[in-house]
Write a protein that holds these residues in place. Structure first.
Motif, PDB file in Angstrom:
ATOM      1  N   ILE A  64       0.843  -1.205   0.000  1.00 46.92           N
ATOM      2  CA  ILE A  64       0.000   0.000   0.000  1.00 46.92           C
ATOM      3  C   ILE A  64       0.869   1.243   0.000  1.00 46.92           C
ATOM      4  O   ILE A  64       0.654   2.182  -0.763  1.00 46.92           O
TER       5      ILE A  64
ATOM      6  N   ALA B 187       3.910   1.618  -0.947  1.00 47.63           N
ATOM      7  CA  ALA B 187       4.608   1.831  -2.211  1.00 47.63           C
ATOM      8  C   ALA B 187       3.672   2.331  -3.294  1.00 47.63           C
ATOM      9  O   ALA B 187       4.044   3.133  -4.143  1.00 47.63           O
ATOM     10  N   SER B 188       2.439   1.858  -3.228  1.00 45.72           N
ATOM     11  CA  SER B 188       1.491   2.241  -4.271  1.00 45.72           C
ATOM     12  C   SER B 188       0.872   3.609  -4.034  1.00 45.72           C
ATOM     13  O   SER B 188       0.527   4.303  -4.980  1.00 45.72           O
ATOM     14  N   LEU B 189       0.690   3.938  -2.798  1.00 48.11           N
ATOM     15  CA  LEU B 189      -0.030   5.192  -2.504  1.00 48.11           C
ATOM     16  C   LEU B 189       0.871   6.373  -2.203  1.00 48.11           C
ATOM     17  O   LEU B 189       0.492   7.513  -2.419  1.00 48.11           O
TER      18      LEU B 189
ATOM     19  N   LYS C  57      -6.970  11.039  -3.823  1.00 50.71           N
ATOM     20  CA  LYS C  57      -7.124   9.652  -3.369  1.00 50.71           C
ATOM     21  C   LYS C  57      -8.563   9.358  -2.974  1.00 50.71           C
ATOM     22  O   LYS C  57      -9.027   8.228  -3.093  1.00 50.71           O
TER      23      LYS C  57
ATOM     24  N   GLU D  59      10.169   4.274  -4.990  1.00 49.34           N
ATOM     25  CA  GLU D  59       9.630   3.106  -4.278  1.00 49.34           C
ATOM     26  C   GLU D  59       8.604   2.374  -5.137  1.00 49.34           C
ATOM     27  O   GLU D  59       8.525   1.161  -5.121  1.00 49.34           O
ATOM     28  N   GLU D  60       7.839   3.160  -5.867  1.00 43.48           N
ATOM     29  CA  GLU D  60       6.760   2.543  -6.626  1.00 43.48           C
ATOM     30  C   GLU D  60       7.293   1.791  -7.843  1.00 43.48           C
ATOM     31  O   GLU D  60       6.629   0.891  -8.360  1.00 43.48           O
TER      32      GLU D  60
ATOM     33  N   VAL E 137       7.263  -1.796  -7.537  1.00 44.65           N
ATOM     34  CA  VAL E 137       5.980  -2.466  -7.650  1.00 44.65           C
ATOM     35  C   VAL E 137       5.528  -2.335  -9.089  1.00 44.65           C
ATOM     36  O   VAL E 137       5.702  -1.316  -9.716  1.00 44.65           O
TER      37      VAL E 137
ATOM     38  N   ALA F 255       0.105  -1.455  -8.753  1.00 41.02           N
ATOM     39  CA  ALA F 255      -0.211  -0.119  -8.239  1.00 41.02           C
ATOM     40  C   ALA F 255      -1.613   0.298  -8.655  1.00 41.02           C
ATOM     41  O   ALA F 255      -2.368   0.871  -7.865  1.00 41.02           O
TER      42      ALA F 255
ATOM     43  N   VAL G  90      -4.106  -1.556  -6.540  1.00 42.11           N
ATOM     44  CA  VAL G  90      -4.232  -0.987  -5.195  1.00 42.11           C
ATOM     45  C   VAL G  90      -5.094   0.273  -5.238  1.00 42.11           C
ATOM     46  O   VAL G  90      -5.961   0.487  -4.382  1.00 42.11           O
ATOM     47  N   ARG G  91      -4.872   1.073  -6.254  1.00 39.14           N
ATOM     48  CA  ARG G  91      -5.678   2.305  -6.356  1.00 39.14           C
ATOM     49  C   ARG G  91      -7.145   1.973  -6.591  1.00 39.14           C
ATOM     50  O   ARG G  91      -8.043   2.591  -6.032  1.00 39.14           O
TER      51      ARG G  91
ATOM     52  N   GLU H 105      -1.570   6.885   5.243  1.00 36.32           N
ATOM     53  CA  GLU H 105      -0.521   6.416   4.329  1.00 36.32           C
ATOM     54  C   GLU H 105       0.007   7.518   3.403  1.00 36.32           C
ATOM     55  O   GLU H 105       1.190   7.569   3.133  1.00 36.32           O
ATOM     56  N   VAL H 106      -0.891   8.329   2.925  1.00 31.15           N
ATOM     57  CA  VAL H 106      -0.475   9.340   1.950  1.00 31.15           C
ATOM     58  C   VAL H 106      -0.053  10.635   2.646  1.00 31.15           C
ATOM     59  O   VAL H 106       1.019  11.170   2.397  1.00 31.15           O
TER      60      VAL H 106
ATOM     61  N   LEU I 234      -8.865  -3.943   1.807  1.00 35.17           N
ATOM     62  CA  LEU I 234      -8.005  -3.782   0.640  1.00 35.17           C
ATOM     63  C   LEU I 234      -7.285  -5.099   0.322  1.00 35.17           C
ATOM     64  O   LEU I 234      -7.161  -5.490  -0.847  1.00 35.17           O
TER      65      LEU I 234
END
Lengths: 240, 206
Positions: A13, A15-17, B40, B118-119, B122, B127, B130-131, B149-150, B180
């Motif tokens: 999460i 890494a994705s967000l 988001k 970082e992304e 993945v 990604a 996840v979104r 998280e954000v 999730l």
């Protein structure tokens, strides 16, 4: 995606967000332009409002006060005081004006012809004031009236029954114990990143027991009538 | 440009005295966080921009009611959160009554944003998944998870921003993560880890 990705969901999460999101350039420009427009609009508008409209609320207040005063004087005040001076707006005759004490006021002398009758009872009963509507803030405007860090607004996600449970159980008490209470030992928990453990769907009787022994807790919200319990390991005892 | 609490308070006071330029300082300091939260929450760049603008305008007009003991940034989160919830409610109402939506209106757009280092580790597909999973969460769970998280807010700050108790916030975040994970399990295409390991290292026990 691999099974391990699910196991390491937090990392996935994050890494994705946690991508760097930059607001578009136009946001700042648009907001500042809108503010400039807002300021430009409000000031001249305020100046352009006719004086009559601008002072209408004040005039209305004065009129109401005058009306109440006149009504009061006609009703009781006239017994001990001089008769009220009637204005030209009362184009009526008072049928039993002699009862009001003092001299009978000269009604209608300045206003022309009398077109109706107004007895004492009618004068005594002022028209009931219409209840002022109380504007209720729109949901999205609640922020402005809700004091920050004051009493939290009601969480509308909770059912009424769940809210009652919250009130009974969640007195926002955290009692940290050094050992996991037996009642929670066999339950699955989620270790949170602030060192507390979250137990979801804790049965109510278990919560009651935990409350009795003073071993817990802060509760979370109550999805479908269940209770979440937060347990903080440690020797210190804290209450809030 | 992040402002600390003291600086923020001083700037807010200047805004209250009518200093428009000071408001721009606050805007610059918080625009990325506000926009990220809206993005988001709503999953759409146009809506996010619209909501962000609305949030800042409301903040400007209501700055007189802002209490000095609170953080402006948290207040902005709260305004943005409320507008987003309101908009999502309206969208849901519209979609419930719209025949078109039943006939397959496209889902919320998934923003295509440049990935961070970082992304890059993945896959793009993961990604996106996840979104999409985030979009499938109930708004309050989504907001709590996004703020954590954000926006990297503390539980207390999230509680202040959403008007929920701290325990509730923790519960929401935990449930958001669980939901999730469930979404990813249901919708993800998995590579068998054992086989993958075996191919790489020749040590498969499958």
């Amino acid at each position: 995606m691999r099974e391990n990705d699910i196991k390491n969901l937090d990392g996935l999460i994050s890494a994705s967000l946690r991508e760097s999101v930059s607001a578009p350039q136009e946001l700042r420009h648009n907001v500042m332009s809108a503010i400039a427009d807002l300021d430009a609009q409000t000031s001249p508008q305020r100046r352009a409002i006719p004086r009559f409209v601008r002072y209408a609320p004040a005039l209305a207040c004065v009129a109401i006060v005058c009306f109440i005063g006149v009504t009061f004087l006609r009703n009781g005040g006239a017994k001990s005081a001089a008769p009220p001076q009637y204005g030209t707006s009362f184009d009526y005759t008072v049928s039993n004006g002699a009862d009001s004490g003092g001299a009978v006021p000269e009604i209608g002398s300045a206003g022309g012809s009398a077109t109706g009758s107004l007895n004492k009872d009618m004068l005594a009963a002022p028209p009931a004031a219409a209840p002022m509507p109380t504007p209720s803030p729109k949901p999205e405007e609640n922020y402005s009236d809700t004091p920050m860090y004051a009493a939290a607004p009601a969480d509308d996600s909770e059912s009424p029954a769940a809210s009652a449970e919250t009130a009974a159980i969640a007195a926002e008490v955290i009692v940290a114990t050094d050992e996991l209470p037996d009642e929670l030992r066999d339950m699955e928990s989620v270790a949170l990143d602030d060192g507390t453990y979250l137990f979801e769907n804790v049965p109510h009787d278990t919560v009651e027991k935990l409350l009795k022994i003073g071993a817990v807790l802060s509760s979370g919200d109550l999805p479908e009538g269940t209770v979440s319990v937060l347990w903080t390991p440690g020797n210190s005892v804290s209450r809030r | 440009m992040a402002l600390d609490a003291e600086e923020e308070r001083a700037v807010v006071e200047r805004v209250k005295c009518g200093d428009k330029a000071a408001f721009e300082v606050l805007l610059i300091a918080s625009q990325n966080d506000v926009y990220a939260l809206a993005l988001k929450m709503l999953g759409n760049q146009d809506d996010a921009l619209d909501v962000s603008q609305d949030a800042f305008l409301r903040a400007y007009t209501a700055i007189g009611k802002f209490r000095a003991d609170a953080r402006f940034s948290v207040w902005m989160y709260r305004i943005t959160y409320n507008i987003c919830l309101d908009r999502l409610r309206k969208t849901r109402r519209r979609s419930e009554t719209s025949l078109e939506s039943e006939e397959g209106e496209p889902e919320l757009q998934i923003p295509d944003l440049s990935p961070l280092p970082e992304e890059r580790a993945v896959s793009r597909e993961t990604a996106k998944l996840v979104r999409a999973g985030l979009d499938s969460l109930p708004p309050k769970l989504r907001a709590a998870l996004v703020m954590r998280e954000v926006n990297e807010l503390s539980y207390a700050e999230i509680a202040a921003s959403t008007g929920a108790r701290e325990g509730t916030v923790k519960s929401r975040i935990s449930r958001a993560r669980a939901a999730l994970a469930e979404y990813l399990r249901s919708n993800g295409t998995f590579i068998d880890d054992n086989r993958h390991n075996g191919e790489e290292g020749g040590d498969s026990d499958a």
